[in-house]
Every structure is written in structure tokens, then in C-alpha cells.
Design a protein around this motif. Structure first.
Motif, mmCIF file in Angstrom:
data_model
loop_
_atom_site.group_PDB
_atom_site.id
_atom_site.type_symbol
_atom_site.label_atom_id
_atom_site.label_comp_id
_atom_site.label_asym_id
_atom_site.label_seq_id
_atom_site.Cartn_x
_atom_site.Cartn_y
_atom_site.Cartn_z
ATOM 1 N N UNK A 15 0.822 -1.219 0.000
ATOM 2 C CA UNK A 15 0.000 0.000 0.000
ATOM 3 C C UNK A 15 0.854 1.266 0.000
ATOM 4 N N UNK A 16 2.164 1.103 0.112
ATOM 5 C CA UNK A 16 3.058 2.253 0.116
ATOM 6 C C UNK A 16 3.584 2.628 1.489
ATOM 7 N N UNK A 17 3.191 1.897 2.537
ATOM 8 C CA UNK A 17 3.683 2.154 3.894
ATOM 9 C C UNK A 17 4.851 1.208 4.162
ATOM 10 N N UNK A 18 6.010 1.618 3.768
ATOM 11 C CA UNK A 18 7.196 0.760 3.839
ATOM 12 C C UNK A 18 7.810 0.752 5.231
ATOM 13 N N UNK A 19 8.285 -0.417 5.668
ATOM 14 C CA UNK A 19 8.995 -0.480 6.950
ATOM 15 C C UNK A 19 10.276 0.349 6.895
ATOM 16 N N UNK A 20 10.659 0.850 8.068
ATOM 17 C CA UNK A 20 11.879 1.655 8.185
ATOM 18 C C UNK A 20 12.712 1.101 9.332
ATOM 19 N N UNK A 21 13.994 1.402 9.354
ATOM 20 C CA UNK A 21 14.817 0.964 10.485
ATOM 21 C C UNK A 21 14.324 1.608 11.786
ATOM 22 N N UNK A 39 2.119 7.760 6.593
ATOM 23 C CA UNK A 39 2.193 8.808 5.576
ATOM 24 C C UNK A 39 1.262 8.533 4.403
ATOM 25 N N UNK A 40 0.709 7.333 4.336
ATOM 26 C CA UNK A 40 -0.198 6.961 3.256
ATOM 27 C C UNK A 40 -1.627 7.260 3.721
ATOM 28 N N UNK A 41 -2.338 8.163 3.036
ATOM 29 C CA UNK A 41 -3.701 8.494 3.459
ATOM 30 C C UNK A 41 -4.579 7.243 3.540
ATOM 31 N N UNK A 42 -5.295 7.112 4.652
ATOM 32 C CA UNK A 42 -6.209 5.986 4.836
ATOM 33 C C UNK A 42 -5.561 4.719 5.346
ATOM 34 N N UNK A 43 -4.282 4.770 5.712
ATOM 35 C CA UNK A 43 -3.592 3.581 6.215
ATOM 36 C C UNK A 43 -3.078 3.872 7.630
ATOM 37 N N UNK A 44 -3.538 3.057 8.583
ATOM 38 C CA UNK A 44 -3.113 3.163 9.974
ATOM 39 C C UNK A 44 -2.408 1.870 10.374
ATOM 40 N N UNK A 45 -1.563 1.963 11.385
ATOM 41 C CA UNK A 45 -0.900 0.783 11.933
ATOM 42 C C UNK A 45 -1.043 0.795 13.446
ATOM 43 N N UNK A 46 -0.888 -0.376 14.025
ATOM 44 C CA UNK A 46 -0.951 -0.507 15.480
ATOM 45 C C UNK A 46 -0.157 -1.739 15.885
ATOM 46 N N UNK A 47 0.063 -1.857 17.173
ATOM 47 C CA UNK A 47 0.734 -3.038 17.701
ATOM 48 C C UNK A 47 2.193 -3.101 17.329
ATOM 49 N N UNK A 48 2.676 -4.311 17.123
ATOM 50 C CA UNK A 48 4.096 -4.510 16.873
ATOM 51 C C UNK A 48 4.548 -3.994 15.510
ATOM 52 N N UNK A 49 3.638 -3.768 14.595
ATOM 53 C CA UNK A 49 4.027 -3.184 13.307
ATOM 54 C C UNK A 49 4.421 -1.728 13.517
ATOM 55 N N UNK A 50 3.710 -1.044 14.425
ATOM 56 C CA UNK A 50 4.007 0.364 14.699
ATOM 57 C C UNK A 50 5.157 0.529 15.676
ATOM 58 N N UNK A 51 5.343 -0.443 16.563
ATOM 59 C CA UNK A 51 6.427 -0.371 17.544
ATOM 60 C C UNK A 51 6.843 -1.788 17.902
#
Length: 122
Positions: A15-21, A39-51
Motif C-alpha cells: 500500500x506504500x507504507x514501507x517499513x523503516x529501520x 504517511x499513506x492516506x487511509x492507512x493506519x498501523x498498530x501493535x508490533x508493526x508500529x512499535x
């Protein structure tokens, strides 16, 4: 070498939300704001993907926070759409005469609302 934790965000990358270091050099994560929005409109993250350092409780809290942010975003979108429709096809302008008609229709003789406060007018 310290263990590395990798965000399992392959779907998000599509979807364009690429992982970063991760800033602590413990692996990768998908960057987001405090509400989970990427940064991608309409895309949210939570849990271990976000932290990737989050434990269970923090991951659950992140999910609740992201859910609230998503709901607020949807409410704002609905409100914006309703306002756009209203502005595109305005009805009669507001006027004292229209307000009087509506008030009479809804309240009738009770329209002033003071009768119950005055002695002997009930």
C-alpha cells in the motif's frame, strides 16, 4: 549482535507504507503518528508493526488509539461530504420568517416557553 525484530508489514508495503529501520536499531517498524496514521492516506498501523518493542498491553492500547483515530477520520469525512452536498444545493436561506414558521409548527402556542414560569398562565 542484539536480536532484530521485523515488522510483518508486507501488506502495508504493497500500500506504500514501507517499513523503516527502528530508531533503537532493534529491527524495522512502520512509522506513524501517535494515532497510528502512516504517511499513506487511509492507512493506519498498530501493535508490533508500529512499535516492535511494544508488549501486549502497549500493542492493545495502540490498537484502541488507532481505532479512535480511524473513527474520527471517518466522522470528519462524512461531515465534509455532508457540508459539500449542502453547499452544492442550498435550500431556502435562513430568515426570521422561516424560523417563525418552523417554531410555530413545532411548538405552537408553547413557542415562547415562558408561560410555565409566569404565575396564573399555566
Amino acid at each position: 549482535m542484539a536480536p532484530q525484530f521485523l515488522a510483518q508489514g508486507d501488506v502495508l508495503a504493497g500500500l506504500g507504507a514501507d517499513p523503516a529501520p527502528h530508531p533503537m536499531d532493534v529491527g524495522t517498524y512502520v512509522p506513524s503518528d501517535p494515532g497510528g496514521a502512516t504517511d499513506v492516506p487511509g492507512v493506519w498501523v498498530a501493535g508490533n508493526v508500529a512499535d516492535v518493542t511494544a508488549g501486549l498491553v502497549q500493542a492493545q492500547a495502540g490498537g484502541a488509539t488507532a481505532a479512535a483515530a480511524i473513527n474520527a477520520d471517518l466522522v470528519n469525512a462524512d461531515t465534509d461530504e455532508a457540508l459539500a452536498r449542502r453547499r452544492a444545493a442550498p435550500r431556502e436561506d435562513f430568515s426570521a420568517a422561516i424560523e417563525a414558521q418552523v417554531t410555530e409548527h413545532v411548538l405552537g402556542e408553547r413557542r415562547h416557553g415562558l408561560d410555565s414560569l409566569l404565575p396564573g398562565t399555566e
